[in-house]
Design a protein around this motif. Structure first.
Motif, PDB file in Angstrom:
ATOM      1  N   MET A  75     -11.917   0.254 -15.204  1.00 48.16           N
ATOM      2  CA  MET A  75     -12.009  -0.301 -13.874  1.00 48.16           C
ATOM      3  C   MET A  75     -13.470  -0.400 -13.439  1.00 48.16           C
ATOM      4  O   MET A  75     -13.844  -1.384 -12.819  1.00 48.16           O
ATOM      5  CB  MET A  75     -11.216   0.556 -12.899  1.00 48.16           C
ATOM      6  N   ARG A  76     -14.233   0.645 -13.709  1.00 49.18           N
ATOM      7  CA  ARG A  76     -15.649   0.614 -13.318  1.00 49.18           C
ATOM      8  C   ARG A  76     -16.377  -0.512 -14.028  1.00 49.18           C
ATOM      9  O   ARG A  76     -17.225  -1.166 -13.433  1.00 49.18           O
ATOM     10  CB  ARG A  76     -16.300   1.957 -13.612  1.00 49.18           C
ATOM     11  N   ALA A  77     -16.046  -0.725 -15.299  1.00 45.90           N
ATOM     12  CA  ALA A  77     -16.688  -1.779 -16.076  1.00 45.90           C
ATOM     13  C   ALA A  77     -16.407  -3.154 -15.478  1.00 45.90           C
ATOM     14  O   ALA A  77     -17.210  -4.072 -15.622  1.00 45.90           O
ATOM     15  CB  ALA A  77     -16.220  -1.724 -17.528  1.00 45.90           C
TER      16      ALA A  77
ATOM     17  N   GLY B 265     -16.329  -3.665 -12.336  1.00 44.33           N
ATOM     18  CA  GLY B 265     -17.010  -3.738 -11.046  1.00 44.33           C
ATOM     19  C   GLY B 265     -16.274  -3.092  -9.890  1.00 44.33           C
ATOM     20  O   GLY B 265     -16.690  -3.216  -8.747  1.00 44.33           O
ATOM     21  N   PHE B 266     -15.171  -2.412 -10.176  1.00 45.14           N
ATOM     22  CA  PHE B 266     -14.413  -1.747  -9.118  1.00 45.14           C
ATOM     23  C   PHE B 266     -14.935  -0.340  -8.884  1.00 45.14           C
ATOM     24  O   PHE B 266     -15.317   0.352  -9.829  1.00 45.14           O
ATOM     25  CB  PHE B 266     -12.923  -1.663  -9.479  1.00 45.14           C
ATOM     26  N   GLN B 267     -14.918   0.062  -7.617  1.00 42.51           N
ATOM     27  CA  GLN B 267     -15.258   1.443  -7.297  1.00 42.51           C
ATOM     28  C   GLN B 267     -14.021   2.298  -7.566  1.00 42.51           C
ATOM     29  O   GLN B 267     -12.924   1.976  -7.110  1.00 42.51           O
ATOM     30  CB  GLN B 267     -15.670   1.577  -5.833  1.00 42.51           C
ATOM     31  N   VAL B 268     -14.186   3.369  -8.302  1.00 42.51           N
ATOM     32  CA  VAL B 268     -13.067   4.216  -8.688  1.00 42.51           C
ATOM     33  C   VAL B 268     -13.221   5.579  -8.028  1.00 42.51           C
ATOM     34  O   VAL B 268     -14.293   6.175  -8.060  1.00 42.51           O
ATOM     35  CB  VAL B 268     -13.018   4.390 -10.225  1.00 42.51           C
ATOM     36  N   ARG B 269     -12.140   6.047  -7.402  1.00 47.58           N
ATOM     37  CA  ARG B 269     -12.112   7.392  -6.823  1.00 47.58           C
ATOM     38  C   ARG B 269     -10.888   8.113  -7.349  1.00 47.58           C
ATOM     39  O   ARG B 269      -9.806   7.535  -7.414  1.00 47.58           O
ATOM     40  CB  ARG B 269     -12.014   7.330  -5.302  1.00 47.58           C
TER      41      ARG B 269
END
Length: 80
Positions: free
Chosen positions: A1-3, A5-9
């Motif tokens: 997901m980070r790859a 471009g999404f911010q992951v929490r």
């Protein structure tokens, strides 16, 4: 997901009942587009607890079915 471009929490690990209460707290502040969210809203309407056929009592855990997936997504939002 980070790859992508999404911010992951990572959400805190809380029990299902606490997550449901978090949704109840958040729900009055939410707005849904009736047309674009129709499937999700219908799933939320069908979210329910299982009933023990022998006793007629509700189970302490929600029924896991197709409606629970939408409810789980909303629960994760509320906990985050």
């Amino acid at each position: 997901m980070r790859a992508a471009g999404f911010q992951v929490r990572i959400t805190p690990k809380v029990g299902v009942a606490d997550g449901i209460n978090a949704v109840r707290t958040l729900f009055p502040n939410l707005w849904f587009d009736a047309e674009k969210c129709a499937d999700g809203l219908n799933a939320l309407r069908r979210y329910r607890y299982d009933v023990d056929p022998d006793t007629g009592q509700y189970s302490p855990k929600p029924l896991h079915d197709d409606a629970s997936h939408a409810a789980d997504g909303l629960r994760y939002l509320a906990v985050a």
